[in-house]
Design a protein around this motif. Structure first.
Motif, PDB file in Angstrom:
ATOM      1  N   ALA A  21      26.597 -42.492  -8.788  1.00 47.05           N
ATOM      2  CA  ALA A  21      26.726 -43.018 -10.151  1.00 47.05           C
ATOM      3  C   ALA A  21      26.324 -44.485 -10.207  1.00 47.05           C
ATOM      4  CB  ALA A  21      28.158 -42.836 -10.647  1.00 47.05           C
ATOM      5  N   ASP A  24      22.700 -44.815 -10.205  1.00 49.09           N
ATOM      6  CA  ASP A  24      22.133 -44.432 -11.492  1.00 49.09           C
ATOM      7  C   ASP A  24      22.053 -45.629 -12.433  1.00 49.09           C
ATOM      8  OD1 ASP A  24      21.731 -41.834 -10.770  1.00 49.09           O
ATOM      9  OD2 ASP A  24      23.546 -41.054 -11.710  1.00 49.09           O
ATOM     10  N   PHE A  25      22.953 -46.594 -12.227  1.00 51.73           N
ATOM     11  CA  PHE A  25      22.931 -47.822 -13.025  1.00 51.73           C
ATOM     12  C   PHE A  25      22.062 -48.901 -12.365  1.00 51.73           C
ATOM     13  CE2 PHE A  25      27.102 -45.985 -14.358  1.00 51.73           C
ATOM     14  CZ  PHE A  25      26.816 -45.837 -15.703  1.00 51.73           C
ATOM     15  N   ASP A  76      29.620 -53.905 -20.252  1.00 50.48           N
ATOM     16  CA  ASP A  76      29.168 -52.610 -20.755  1.00 50.48           C
ATOM     17  C   ASP A  76      28.954 -51.639 -19.600  1.00 50.48           C
ATOM     18  OD1 ASP A  76      28.203 -50.821 -22.851  1.00 50.48           O
ATOM     19  OD2 ASP A  76      26.222 -51.114 -21.949  1.00 50.48           O
ATOM     20  N   LEU A  77      28.415 -52.142 -18.501  1.00 54.90           N
ATOM     21  CA  LEU A  77      28.210 -51.315 -17.308  1.00 54.90           C
ATOM     22  C   LEU A  77      29.544 -50.777 -16.786  1.00 54.90           C
ATOM     23  CD1 LEU A  77      25.894 -52.141 -14.322  1.00 54.90           C
ATOM     24  CD2 LEU A  77      28.232 -51.416 -13.915  1.00 54.90           C
ATOM     25  N   CYS A  79      32.279 -50.205 -18.456  1.00 54.82           N
ATOM     26  CA  CYS A  79      32.782 -49.161 -19.366  1.00 54.82           C
ATOM     27  C   CYS A  79      32.063 -47.840 -19.132  1.00 54.82           C
ATOM     28  CB  CYS A  79      32.601 -49.607 -20.819  1.00 54.82           C
ATOM     29  SG  CYS A  79      33.673 -50.958 -21.324  1.00 54.82           S
ATOM     30  N   GLN A  80      30.736 -47.902 -18.978  1.00 51.51           N
ATOM     31  CA  GLN A  80      29.972 -46.680 -18.724  1.00 51.51           C
ATOM     32  C   GLN A  80      30.332 -46.062 -17.375  1.00 51.51           C
ATOM     33  OE1 GLN A  80      25.687 -46.750 -19.707  1.00 51.51           O
ATOM     34  NE2 GLN A  80      26.040 -48.810 -20.519  1.00 51.51           N
ATOM     35  N   LEU A  81      30.542 -46.921 -16.380  1.00 50.99           N
ATOM     36  CA  LEU A  81      30.914 -46.434 -15.062  1.00 50.99           C
ATOM     37  C   LEU A  81      32.267 -45.744 -15.107  1.00 50.99           C
ATOM     38  CD1 LEU A  81      30.407 -46.291 -11.985  1.00 50.99           C
ATOM     39  CD2 LEU A  81      31.487 -48.546 -11.805  1.00 50.99           C
ATOM     40  N   ASP A  82      33.207 -46.340 -15.827  1.00 54.43           N
ATOM     41  CA  ASP A  82      34.534 -45.745 -15.964  1.00 54.43           C
ATOM     42  C   ASP A  82      34.444 -44.354 -16.600  1.00 54.43           C
ATOM     43  OD1 ASP A  82      37.568 -46.051 -15.934  1.00 54.43           O
ATOM     44  OD2 ASP A  82      37.207 -45.722 -18.062  1.00 54.43           O
ATOM     45  N   GLN A  83      33.645 -44.226 -17.632  1.00 51.37           N
ATOM     46  CA  GLN A  83      33.471 -42.928 -18.293  1.00 51.37           C
ATOM     47  C   GLN A  83      32.832 -41.913 -17.356  1.00 51.37           C
ATOM     48  OE1 GLN A  83      31.221 -43.729 -21.854  1.00 51.37           O
ATOM     49  NE2 GLN A  83      32.849 -44.954 -22.783  1.00 51.37           N
ATOM     50  N   ARG A  84      31.849 -42.359 -16.574  1.00 51.85           N
ATOM     51  CA  ARG A  84      31.179 -41.449 -15.638  1.00 51.85           C
ATOM     52  C   ARG A  84      32.157 -40.943 -14.583  1.00 51.85           C
ATOM     53  NH1 ARG A  84      26.077 -41.006 -13.182  1.00 51.85           N
ATOM     54  NH2 ARG A  84      25.185 -41.744 -15.134  1.00 51.85           N
ATOM     55  N   SER A  87      34.488 -38.369 -15.807  1.00 50.29           N
ATOM     56  CA  SER A  87      33.848 -37.063 -16.013  1.00 50.29           C
ATOM     57  C   SER A  87      33.791 -36.236 -14.744  1.00 50.29           C
ATOM     58  CB  SER A  87      32.428 -37.253 -16.563  1.00 50.29           C
ATOM     59  OG  SER A  87      31.547 -37.749 -15.562  1.00 50.29           O
TER      60      SER A  87
END
Length: 314
Positions: A21, A24-25, A76-77, A79-84, A87
């Motif tokens: 993950a 991916d960023f 922002d990164l 937050c997106q990482l936390d969501q990933r 999941s």
């Protein structure tokens, strides 16, 4: 220049998923601080020196540390990482009581911090992984050295799944074999296969960053002439008939293309797989046997397993 050190504290099971993950960023510097390093049984016959400080290691699980330039996009990164990561639960991956934190670092501190976790490591009877900045001389005639720059790589040979995969390749690769490495990451398994005598290695990964890293590492180890690295989804782009398919990825993904692996291999070809957490062992074995594979052996280290399976009669 300021850098952001992103620290994900999670379980051993989730390490590969979290690392992928992060890449991916487009975060290219990752290190692992594993709680099990403090108690791992080690062999000193090749002269490694281990001086581990308990205060630098977590009491459970693994710290996945990633480094990226500190700018306005970092929050922002995160937050997106936390969501990933959240999941991953839907995929049946145990992330534990995980946390994500961020520290600010100066460039000089960053460059030295992640390097201190990487030193020459004996992986098997023959393989030793050596960071590019370390001076190292062979300890015996049959030793095979793989040089890697962890700053541009997915995996450095220090994770149990990589060690298990290289040990299986060492045992089963024969001179002249055609090997396919699915999910090549840093290219370490492809490089190992080439050094063991494979005549050609096809190294595939969906991530263009991994493709670039594997290509550079193949050049670094003088194996580029034998290794063809390209972007590909599992075995869909492979038209040749391999002797060995090796893959160090999640158990769910391995089972998703096990039939394709069986169909692609030559008669009595081998499917060498790792990245499998122990609780999925029975599921993977049943899946392989249902597809027509014969289990040759199962290797174990910590909570991880690796399986060597042979293609039986169709």
């Amino acid at each position: 220049m300021k850098w952001a050190e992103i620290v994900v504290h999670t379980t051993h099971e989730a390490v590969d998923a979290v690392t992928n993950a992060l890449y991916d960023f487009e975060i290219k510097g990752v290190s692992l601080v594993d709680s099990m390093e403090l108690t791992r049984s080690r062999q000193h016959r090749f002269g490694e020196i281990y001086d581990l400080q308990a205060s630098e290691y977590p009491t459970w699980g693994v710290l996945v540390k990633a480094y990226t330039p500190l700018n306005e996009l970092v929050n922002d990164l995160l937050c997106q990482l936390d969501q990933r990561i959240m999941s991953f639960k839907d995929l049946g991956i145990d992330i534990g009581d995980y946390s994500v934190t961020m520290n600010e670092m100066d460039e000089e501190d960053w460059s030295e911090t992640w390097k201190k976790y990487y030193h020459p490591v004996s992986i098997s009877d023959r393989f030793t992984i050596v960071p590019t900045w370390e001076e190292y001389e062979k300890k015996h005639e049959d030793e095979i050295i793989i040089e890697l720059d962890p700053g541009m790589a997915f995996g450095t040979g220090t994770h149990p799944t990589t060690r298990l995969s290289l040990q299986l390749l060492e045992k089963y690769t024969k001179e002249g074999d055609l090997v396919v490495d699915v999910g090549t990451g840093s290219g370490v398994l492809a490089i190992g296969a080439a050094q063991l005598g494979a005549s050609k290695v096809l190294a595939l990964d969906l991530d263009d960053v991994a493709v670039a890293a594997a290509t550079e590492n193949a050049k670094l180890n003088d194996t580029a002439a034998k290794i063809e690295v390209f972007e590909g989804d599992l075995l869909h782009s492979v038209k040749e008939t391999p002797d060995i398919i090796v893959s160090n990825i999640l158990a769910e993904i391995i089972m998703s293309f096990s039939q394709d692996a069986f169909d692609a291999l030559r008669p009595n070809g081998l499917f060498l797989t790792s990245g499998i957490i122990g609780k999925y062992e029975e599921d993977v074995v049943k899946d392989f046997e249902a597809k027509g594979f014969r289990i040759l052996e199962i290797k174990r280290e910590e909570d991880w397993i690796a399986i060597a399976a042979e293609k039986g009669e169709a």
